[in-house]
Design a protein around this motif. Structure first.
Motif, PDB file in Angstrom:
ATOM      1  N   MET A 100       0.923  -1.251   0.045  1.00  0.00           N
ATOM      2  CA  MET A 100      -0.046   0.002  -0.132  1.00  0.00           C
ATOM      3  C   MET A 100       0.855   1.140  -0.024  1.00  0.00           C
ATOM      4  O   MET A 100       0.842   2.150  -0.741  1.00  0.00           O
ATOM      5  N   LEU A 101       1.974   1.395   0.855  1.00  0.00           N
ATOM      6  CA  LEU A 101       2.684   2.515   1.135  1.00  0.00           C
ATOM      7  C   LEU A 101       3.551   2.664  -0.155  1.00  0.00           C
ATOM      8  O   LEU A 101       3.756   3.770  -0.806  1.00  0.00           O
ATOM      9  N   TRP A 102       3.860   1.457  -0.847  1.00  0.00           N
ATOM     10  CA  TRP A 102       4.782   1.322  -2.101  1.00  0.00           C
ATOM     11  C   TRP A 102       3.958   1.760  -3.113  1.00  0.00           C
ATOM     12  O   TRP A 102       4.589   2.665  -3.981  1.00  0.00           O
ATOM     13  N   LYS A 103       2.665   1.468  -3.113  1.00  0.00           N
ATOM     14  CA  LYS A 103       1.913   1.720  -4.276  1.00  0.00           C
ATOM     15  C   LYS A 103       1.867   3.467  -4.237  1.00  0.00           C
ATOM     16  O   LYS A 103       1.764   4.194  -5.255  1.00  0.00           O
ATOM     17  N   LEU A 104       1.480   3.926  -2.896  1.00  0.00           N
ATOM     18  CA  LEU A 104       1.343   5.329  -2.763  1.00  0.00           C
ATOM     19  C   LEU A 104       2.552   6.141  -3.249  1.00  0.00           C
ATOM     20  O   LEU A 104       2.464   7.168  -3.925  1.00  0.00           O
ATOM     21  N   LEU A 105       3.678   5.612  -2.918  1.00  0.00           N
ATOM     22  CA  LEU A 105       5.026   6.165  -3.193  1.00  0.00           C
ATOM     23  C   LEU A 105       5.305   6.175  -4.783  1.00  0.00           C
ATOM     24  O   LEU A 105       5.582   7.297  -5.516  1.00  0.00           O
ATOM     25  N   LEU A 106       4.776   5.073  -5.567  1.00  0.00           N
ATOM     26  CA  LEU A 106       5.040   4.986  -6.877  1.00  0.00           C
ATOM     27  C   LEU A 106       3.847   5.976  -7.281  1.00  0.00           C
ATOM     28  O   LEU A 106       4.222   6.519  -8.689  1.00  0.00           O
ATOM     29  N   PHE A 107       2.614   6.282  -6.911  1.00  0.00           N
ATOM     30  CA  PHE A 107       1.603   7.204  -7.401  1.00  0.00           C
ATOM     31  C   PHE A 107       2.129   8.493  -7.390  1.00  0.00           C
ATOM     32  O   PHE A 107       2.210   9.392  -8.369  1.00  0.00           O
ATOM     33  N   VAL A 108       2.734   8.946  -6.225  1.00  0.00           N
ATOM     34  CA  VAL A 108       3.282  10.299  -6.132  1.00  0.00           C
ATOM     35  C   VAL A 108       4.696  10.632  -7.117  1.00  0.00           C
ATOM     36  O   VAL A 108       4.791  11.525  -7.943  1.00  0.00           O
ATOM     37  N   PHE A 109       5.571   9.320  -7.160  1.00  0.00           N
ATOM     38  CA  PHE A 109       6.558   9.499  -8.403  1.00  0.00           C
ATOM     39  C   PHE A 109       6.042   9.673  -9.590  1.00  0.00           C
ATOM     40  O   PHE A 109       6.555  10.354 -10.425  1.00  0.00           O
ATOM     41  N   GLN A 110       5.123   8.820 -10.095  1.00  0.00           N
ATOM     42  CA  GLN A 110       4.715   8.891 -11.500  1.00  0.00           C
ATOM     43  C   GLN A 110       4.019   9.940 -11.720  1.00  0.00           C
ATOM     44  O   GLN A 110       3.946  10.730 -12.806  1.00  0.00           O
ATOM     45  N   THR A 111       3.124  10.560 -10.635  1.00  0.00           N
ATOM     46  CA  THR A 111       2.428  11.736 -10.931  1.00  0.00           C
ATOM     47  C   THR A 111       3.304  12.903 -11.325  1.00  0.00           C
ATOM     48  O   THR A 111       3.111  13.868 -12.017  1.00  0.00           O
ATOM     49  N   GLY A 112       4.407  12.890 -10.440  1.00  0.00           N
ATOM     50  CA  GLY A 112       5.332  13.815 -10.492  1.00  0.00           C
ATOM     51  C   GLY A 112       6.038  13.823 -11.655  1.00  0.00           C
ATOM     52  O   GLY A 112       6.422  15.133 -12.507  1.00  0.00           O
ATOM     53  N   CYS A 113       6.325  12.728 -12.494  1.00  0.00           N
ATOM     54  CA  CYS A 113       6.770  12.596 -13.782  1.00  0.00           C
ATOM     55  C   CYS A 113       5.983  13.126 -15.090  1.00  0.00           C
ATOM     56  O   CYS A 113       6.259  14.057 -15.732  1.00  0.00           O
ATOM     57  N   LEU A 114       4.728  12.711 -14.688  1.00  0.00           N
ATOM     58  CA  LEU A 114       3.511  13.490 -15.686  1.00  0.00           C
ATOM     59  C   LEU A 114       3.301  14.814 -15.388  1.00  0.00           C
ATOM     60  O   LEU A 114       3.445  15.644 -16.566  1.00  0.00           O
ATOM     61  N   TRP A 115       3.725  15.463 -14.153  1.00  0.00           N
ATOM     62  CA  TRP A 115       3.687  16.746 -13.947  1.00  0.00           C
ATOM     63  C   TRP A 115       4.861  17.482 -14.712  1.00  0.00           C
ATOM     64  O   TRP A 115       4.729  18.569 -14.964  1.00  0.00           O
ATOM     65  N   VAL A 116       5.881  16.988 -14.573  1.00  0.00           N
ATOM     66  CA  VAL A 116       7.327  17.394 -15.299  1.00  0.00           C
ATOM     67  C   VAL A 116       7.040  17.721 -16.803  1.00  0.00           C
ATOM     68  O   VAL A 116       7.411  18.577 -17.479  1.00  0.00           O
ATOM     69  N   ILE A 117       6.225  16.351 -17.329  1.00  0.00           N
ATOM     70  CA  ILE A 117       5.967  16.608 -18.891  1.00  0.00           C
ATOM     71  C   ILE A 117       4.928  17.704 -19.122  1.00  0.00           C
ATOM     72  O   ILE A 117       5.137  18.554 -19.995  1.00  0.00           O
ATOM     73  N   TYR A 118       3.824  17.750 -18.275  1.00  0.00           N
ATOM     74  CA  TYR A 118       2.972  18.792 -18.277  1.00  0.00           C
ATOM     75  C   TYR A 118       3.529  20.365 -18.142  1.00  0.00           C
ATOM     76  O   TYR A 118       3.474  21.210 -19.104  1.00  0.00           O
ATOM     77  N   TRP A 119       4.661  20.409 -17.282  1.00  0.00           N
ATOM     78  CA  TRP A 119       5.124  21.767 -17.178  1.00  0.00           C
ATOM     79  C   TRP A 119       6.166  21.973 -18.279  1.00  0.00           C
ATOM     80  O   TRP A 119       6.177  23.028 -18.817  1.00  0.00           O
ATOM     81  N   LEU A 120       6.806  20.688 -19.010  1.00  0.00           N
ATOM     82  CA  LEU A 120       7.731  20.984 -20.080  1.00  0.00           C
ATOM     83  C   LEU A 120       6.753  21.418 -21.323  1.00  0.00           C
ATOM     84  O   LEU A 120       7.141  22.485 -22.170  1.00  0.00           O
ATOM     85  N   GLY A 121       5.591  21.077 -21.317  1.00  0.00           N
ATOM     86  CA  GLY A 121       4.743  21.248 -22.345  1.00  0.00           C
ATOM     87  C   GLY A 121       4.163  22.739 -22.343  1.00  0.00           C
ATOM     88  O   GLY A 121       4.161  23.434 -23.451  1.00  0.00           O
ATOM     89  N   ASN A 122       3.964  23.250 -21.147  1.00  0.00           N
ATOM     90  CA  ASN A 122       3.521  24.655 -20.807  1.00  0.00           C
ATOM     91  C   ASN A 122       4.813  25.590 -21.248  1.00  0.00           C
ATOM     92  O   ASN A 122       4.662  26.630 -22.075  1.00  0.00           O
ATOM     93  N   GLN A 123       6.303  24.963 -20.905  1.00  0.00           N
ATOM     94  CA  GLN A 123       7.302  25.713 -21.308  1.00  0.00           C
ATOM     95  C   GLN A 123       7.410  26.010 -22.696  1.00  0.00           C
ATOM     96  O   GLN A 123       7.693  27.102 -23.376  1.00  0.00           O
ATOM     97  N   ILE A 124       7.120  24.761 -23.576  1.00  0.00           N
ATOM     98  CA  ILE A 124       7.537  24.743 -24.886  1.00  0.00           C
ATOM     99  C   ILE A 124       6.507  25.932 -25.661  1.00  0.00           C
ATOM    100  O   ILE A 124       6.724  26.741 -26.326  1.00  0.00           O
TER     101      ILE A 124
END
Lengths: 229, 129
Positions: free
Chosen positions: B1-25
């Motif tokens: 459960m905790l592992w899954k939560l950590l994975l969720f936070v990390f993966q969402t962070g990666c998606l957020w970085v792509i979103y941020w890059l999209g905005n920057q471009i």
């Protein structure tokens, strides 16, 4: 009440409204039990009964929509999973979705123009067949109002998913490609949900149509809007 | 459960970085394309290139896409400031939404139905001969 407790209250109310609407939709599988429509009306009812203005809700909104950006980016995943269909039907998909999106934008703006509505309304209605997060951005770029754009999106999605399948059957549209693409182009995610209920093949086509309609509309809308206002 | 939560936070962070890059471009090249569309196209490109895999985002994308409707509720609540507009112009707004939706629905459906049937027939006769 001070703002911080109001913010917590509005977030709790929104989560509860969403959970209840989701439960009802999954239970009855009817497009009129639309999660966004029902959830929004519930939240507005709570705010009105507590005599809270929209401005009190705005800080909570900022917190709640924080993850919408990453969620929208994740829409690339269903698009990627169905890339086989793009290879097979690429031209047909892009052509028909572009046609449908253009008709949807032009006719909606035309009726608003005829009704002498405010330019902000004309701008906000243009992307109404596009999935909400992208429609909101398209409207904002051209000078429209985000919540108005979201409302038009939900109205279109609810109408299209409630009556779309019946309208298609009336004129004997039966090909899975036709039903899927039509529902996805017009009624975005809500249309995809209905297409998925009809079958996996229609659902895949509908989700492609939704993504391509969003990309196409974001490219074309600013120019069409400039022509209308 | 905790592992899954950590994975969720990390993966969402990666998606957020792509979103941020999209905005920057979008902002850097002054494109009229929304940053989130750019982010979506960027992730699609990354997936096609094989640099990232669908499984890398499975936990976050599964949860976020399942509940994407939730985010539209706070946005649509802003509608309460527009009640007068809907009251005054209900006829034209209803016409605009319904007529354009029906026209677009039928346009797409008729074109695709005609082309797909012809294509199916073509495939059938090709496989027979």
């Amino acid at each position: 009440m001070e703002q911080i407790s109001i913010t917590i209250l509005t977030i709790v109310a929104t989560v509860l409204a969403y959970s209840l609407s989701r439960y009802l939709f999954l239970r009855y599988q009817h497009p009129l039990f639309n999660m966004v429509l029902l959830g929004t009306l519930l939240v507005i009812a709570v705010l009105l009964s507590l005599r809270l203005p929209y401005e009190a809700y705005a800080p909570g909104k900022e917190i709640m929509t924080f993850l919408l950006g990453p969620a929208t980016v994740a829409l690339a995943i269903p698009l990627y999973k169905n890339r086989g269909l793009i290879k097979q039907y690429g031209l047909l998909i892009c052509g028909s979705v572009a046609l449908g999106s253009t008709i949807s934008m032009l006719m909606a703006m035309l009726f608003c123009k005829l009704g002498r509505l405010d330019p902000a309304v004309i701008i906000s209605i243009a992307p109404k067949s596009v999935t909400a997060p992208i429609a909101v951005e398209i409207a904002q770029i051209s000078g429209g109002d985000p919540s108005l754009a979201a409302a038009f999106v939900v109205a279109t999605g609810t109408f299209g998913s409630a009556l779309g399948p019946t309208l298609l059957s009336w004129v004997r549209i039966s090909h899975p490609n036709a039903r899927g693409l039509a529902l996805g182009t017009v009624a975005h995610a809500q249309g995809v949900a209905m297409a998925l209920m009809e079958g996996e093949d229609r659902g895949a086509m509908a989700s492609l149509a939704m993504a391509i309609a969003a990309i196409f509309t974001s490219l074309v809308a600013p120019f069409l809007v400039a022509y209308f206002i | 459960m905790l592992w899954k939560l950590l994975l969720f936070v990390f993966q969402t962070g990666c998606l957020w970085v792509i979103y941020w890059l999209g905005n920057q471009i979008s902002a850097y090249f002054e494109l009229p394309i929304p940053g989130n569309v750019m982010g979506m196209v960027l992730l699609f490109g990354l997936l096609c290139s094989g640099l990232v895999k669908v499984e890398h985002f499975a936990v976050a994308s599964g949860f976020l896409l399942k509940h994407i409707s939730f985010f539209f509720i706070p946005i649509a609540v802003g509608l309460m400031n527009w009640a007068a507009l809907f009251y005054q112009h209900s006829l034209w707004l209803t016409l605009a939404i319904i007529v354009s939706a029906i026209a677009a629905l039928y346009a797409v459906a008729f074109v695709v139905e005609a082309v797909s049937r012809r294509k199916d027939q073509w495939n059938k006769s090709a496989s027979q001969s």
